[in-house]
Design an enzyme around this catalytic site. Structure first.
Site, PDB file in Angstrom:
ATOM      1  CB  THR A 157      40.888 -23.954 -66.250  1.00 50.06           C
ATOM      2  OG1 THR A 157      42.017 -23.643 -65.439  1.00 50.06           O
ATOM      3  CG2 THR A 157      41.251 -23.650 -67.690  1.00 50.06           C
TER       4      THR A 157
ATOM      5  CB  CYS B 196      41.109 -22.799 -58.399  1.00 48.28           C
ATOM      6  SG  CYS B 196      41.539 -24.396 -59.111  1.00 48.28           S
TER       7      CYS B 196
END
Length: 230
Positions: free
Chosen positions: A83, A197
Site C-alpha cells: 500500500t 495508490c
C-alpha cells in the site's frame, strides 16, 4: 531466492495483484516450476481505515510494526508494504525489524529517473497527495518536482479509491474523471503520472493517458523480485 514478506490487506484487492505478479515475474525470470517465496500477512482494512480517518496513526504504526516483525520471525528476508498510504509509517516499521524494508516511493522514483523525467503528477489518497511522507521523499531524496490535483480533484481521487476501488468496483465514469484530472495536470506541465495508490492500476492503464504512467504496484513488486533474486 530470498523470501519476501508482504504486509497486505489494504486493500486485499491490490494485495492479490502483488501476490499474482510476484509469482508471474519469478516464472518469467527463472522458468520451469519456479514460484515466488512469499509470506503474506493480511490485516483487516476496516480497522486500518478507521484509524486513518480519525488520525490515530500511532496505533496504526503499532499494527504495521507488529506485522513486519511477525514476518521477520516467520522467516522473511525482506519486507514490502502493499500500500502507498501506510508508508507514512515506514520509520515505525524499520525501527522494529532487522531486515531490509523496500520503500514503494524509492522503487517509483528509480523508474521515473530512468525515464529522464523531472516534473511528475501524483495521484493517491488524500494522505498520500497532501502529506509530506511521500511527496517529500520524492522531492528531497530523489529531486523530483511533484504536483497534485486541486482540492476538488484530490477529493474525487480519494473518494473513488475508498468508495469504489477498495470494494473491487471499476466504473467507466470514474475512469473518465481520473483521465480529466490527469489532463489538467498535463496542462500544468506534468511529464508523467504516479499511480500512487495500489488500487489505481485497476482503473487507469497506459493507453488511457498521453504521458507515461508509473504504476507503483508493478514497480514495487519488480523492485522486490530484483532484491529477492540478487
Amino acid at each position: 531466492m530470498k523470501t519476501i514478506g508482504m504486509i497486505g490487506g489494504m486493500s486485499w484487492e491490490s494485495s492479490q495483484i502483488y501476490y499474482q505478479r510476484a509469482n508471474q515475474l519469478i516464472k518469467e525470470k527463472l522458468g520451469g516450476l519456479h514460484s515466488a517465496k512469499v509470506i503474506l500477512l493480511s490485516v483487516d482494512f476496516a480497522e486500518i481505515a478507521a484509524l486513518q480517518s480519525t488520525g490515530q496513526w500511532d496505533k496504526a504504526g503499532e499494527i504495521m510494526a507488529k506485522a513486519a516483525y511477525s514476518l521477520q520471525l516467520a522467516g522473511a528476508d525482506l519486507i514490502i508494504l502493499c500500500t502507498n498510504t501506510m508508508h507514512k509509517l515506514a520509520a515505525e516499521i524499520e525501527a522494529k525489524i532487522q531486515i531490509p524494508f523496500l520503500h514503494i516511493a524509492d522503487a517509483t522514483a528509480a523508474a521515473i529517473k530512468t525515464a529522464g523525467l523531472k516534473k511528475i503528477a501524483l495521484l493517491g489518497t488524500k494522505f498520500t497527495m497532501e502529506q509530506d511522507f511521500y511527496r517529500g521523499r520524492l522531492s528531497r531524496l530523489h529531486q523530483l518536482e511533484v504536483i497534485t490535483p486541486e482540492e476538488a480533484g484530490r477529493n474525487r481521487v480519494h473518494d473513488i479509491i475508498y468508495q469504489e476501488l477498495c470494494h473491487g468496483l471499476v466504473k467507466e465514469s470514474s475512469k473518465q474523471e481520473y483521465i480529466a484530472i490527469i489532463n489538467q495536470l498535463i496542462e500544468q506541465g506534468a511529464e508523467g503520472v504516479i499511480l500512487g495508490c495500489t488500487e489505481i492500476t485497476m482503473l487507469i492503464q497506459q493507453q488511457n493517458v498521453e504521458i507515461p504512467i508509473f504504476d507503483t504496484t508493478e514497480l514495487h513488486i519488480r523492485y522486490a523480485i530484483h532484491a529477492a533474486c540478487a
